[in-house]
Design a protein around this motif. Structure first.
Motif, PDB file in Angstrom:
ATOM      1  N   ARG A 132     -20.055 -54.882  18.735  1.00 48.83           N
ATOM      2  CA  ARG A 132     -19.290 -56.127  18.743  1.00 48.83           C
ATOM      3  C   ARG A 132     -19.903 -57.186  17.844  1.00 48.83           C
ATOM      4  O   ARG A 132     -19.204 -57.881  17.104  1.00 48.83           O
ATOM      5  CB  ARG A 132     -19.170 -56.662  20.169  1.00 48.83           C
ATOM      6  N   SER A 133     -21.214 -57.307  17.868  1.00 45.35           N
ATOM      7  CA  SER A 133     -21.897 -58.330  17.070  1.00 45.35           C
ATOM      8  C   SER A 133     -22.380 -57.795  15.730  1.00 45.35           C
ATOM      9  O   SER A 133     -22.709 -58.567  14.828  1.00 45.35           O
ATOM     10  CB  SER A 133     -23.086 -58.895  17.843  1.00 45.35           C
ATOM     11  N   GLY A 134     -22.456 -56.466  15.582  1.00 45.98           N
ATOM     12  CA  GLY A 134     -22.988 -55.875  14.368  1.00 45.98           C
ATOM     13  C   GLY A 134     -24.499 -55.989  14.264  1.00 45.98           C
ATOM     14  O   GLY A 134     -25.078 -55.692  13.214  1.00 45.98           O
ATOM     15  N   LYS A 135     -25.142 -56.393  15.354  1.00 46.29           N
ATOM     16  CA  LYS A 135     -26.594 -56.587  15.325  1.00 46.29           C
ATOM     17  C   LYS A 135     -27.316 -55.309  15.723  1.00 46.29           C
ATOM     18  O   LYS A 135     -26.786 -54.462  16.437  1.00 46.29           O
ATOM     19  CB  LYS A 135     -26.990 -57.734  16.267  1.00 46.29           C
ATOM     20  N   ARG A 136     -28.540 -55.219  15.247  1.00 50.07           N
ATOM     21  CA  ARG A 136     -29.408 -54.084  15.557  1.00 50.07           C
ATOM     22  C   ARG A 136     -30.725 -54.605  16.113  1.00 50.07           C
ATOM     23  O   ARG A 136     -31.347 -55.502  15.551  1.00 50.07           O
ATOM     24  CB  ARG A 136     -29.647 -53.235  14.314  1.00 50.07           C
TER      25      ARG A 136
END
Length: 298
Positions: A132-136
């Motif tokens: 959803r956020s594209g964060k890793r």
């Protein structure tokens, strides 16, 4: 104890929470799915058990993800060990794993081997990819202690500051290899995502829950005839409320297809692809996860 009417045995994740103790947990047994994944390669016994434990840990951690598009990847890299690389990942119930090793040294492993023998002075990387956020988010810890489970506990303590207890069991029999895992965590303030100002290993609520979890025997965890709901009940039947919810059905999740590899190869420059082709003008791709070969026409 809030409990689902069905009973859970193998290849399905089960989650539970103990609201008054601010704790959550996951438990799983892997049977046919595990055998399917392990069957892609001929691993010696010690490496088979190592990969089986890694796959169970991957499911337990992957079960903490919230959305179907999220992915958990666990990767162990070796410095002087028998295994060179271990990779497992989990997404929406789909599980896959692979262990690369030096076949010339297989005889050194024996029936069992220590973590140091398997990975030398390696390290463990755990990565959460949030769709959803594209964060890793990634944490890296040394491969120290008696098992991969101990290294994962260290990850949660150091990178997440979440007190965590993990138990795993692997057994081999006439029907193949089975593995099981149990994870319980303390979430101070009782809510995920809140600032954990009071997270500490000596919190009285966590001490109580972890002591109960430590009583879990290897035989119970690995007993395929014991429903996972009953296992949780044995540990926490004295609590005023334990909420038990069925999780994802686990399946082998290798995503290799001709179309997938064509898309991957299309990202390479033409000069690089030209060097990959064989005498027949074909690029042969070997999937490490499922041990299948794919012929791609360039």
């Amino acid at each position: 104890m809030s409990q689902t009417p069905s009973q859970t045995f193998s290849d399905q994740l089960l989650s539970f929470t103990i609201p008054e103790r601010d704790c959550r947990g996951r438990v799983v047994r892997l049977g046919p799915v595990l055998q399917d994944i392990l069957g892609a390669h001929d691993y010696p016994t010690a490496l088979t058990h190592c990969l089986a434990e890694a796959l169970v840990l991957t499911v337990l951690m992957g079960g903490l993800l919230k959305d179907d598009g999220d992915q958990l990847t666990m990767q162990a890299q070796s410095e002087g060990g028998l295994a060179n690389l271990l990779v497992c990942d989990y997404r929406a119930g789909e599980l896959r794993g692979y262990l690369e090793h030096d076949r010339a040294r297989d005889s050194e492993a024996g029936a069992s081997a220590s973590l140091e023998t398997l990975f030398g002075k390696g390290h463990l990387a755990i990565t959460f990819d949030i769709a959803r956020s594209g964060k890793r988010y990634q944490g890296i810890v040394p491969l120290e202690g008696e098992s991969l489970s101990a290294a994962v506990e260290s990850y949660f303590a150091q990178s997440e500051q979440v007190p965590t207890l993990i138990r795993t069991a692997v057994k081999s029999g006439p029907e193949g290899v089975f593995a099981a895992g149990f994870l319980v965590q303390h979430l101070p303030e009782g809510e995920e995502g809140r600032e954990r100002l009071h997270a500490r290993l000596d919190h009285p609520e966590w001490e109580h829950v972890s002591i109960m979890a430590e009583s879990l025997r290897h035989e119970e965890l690995a007993d395929n005839s014991l429903p996972l709901e009953d296992l949780i009940w044995r540990l926490y039947h004295e609590e005023s409320e334990v909420r038990v919810l069925p999780g994802a059905q686990i399946s082998k999740g290798c995503r290799c297809t001709v179309n997938h590899f064509e898309d991957v190869l299309a990202r390479f420059p033409k000069e690089d692809r030209r060097e990959m082709v064989n005498d027949d003008g074909i690029i042969v791709v070997d999937c490490a996860f499922c041990s299948k070969k794919f012929a791609i026409q360039d």
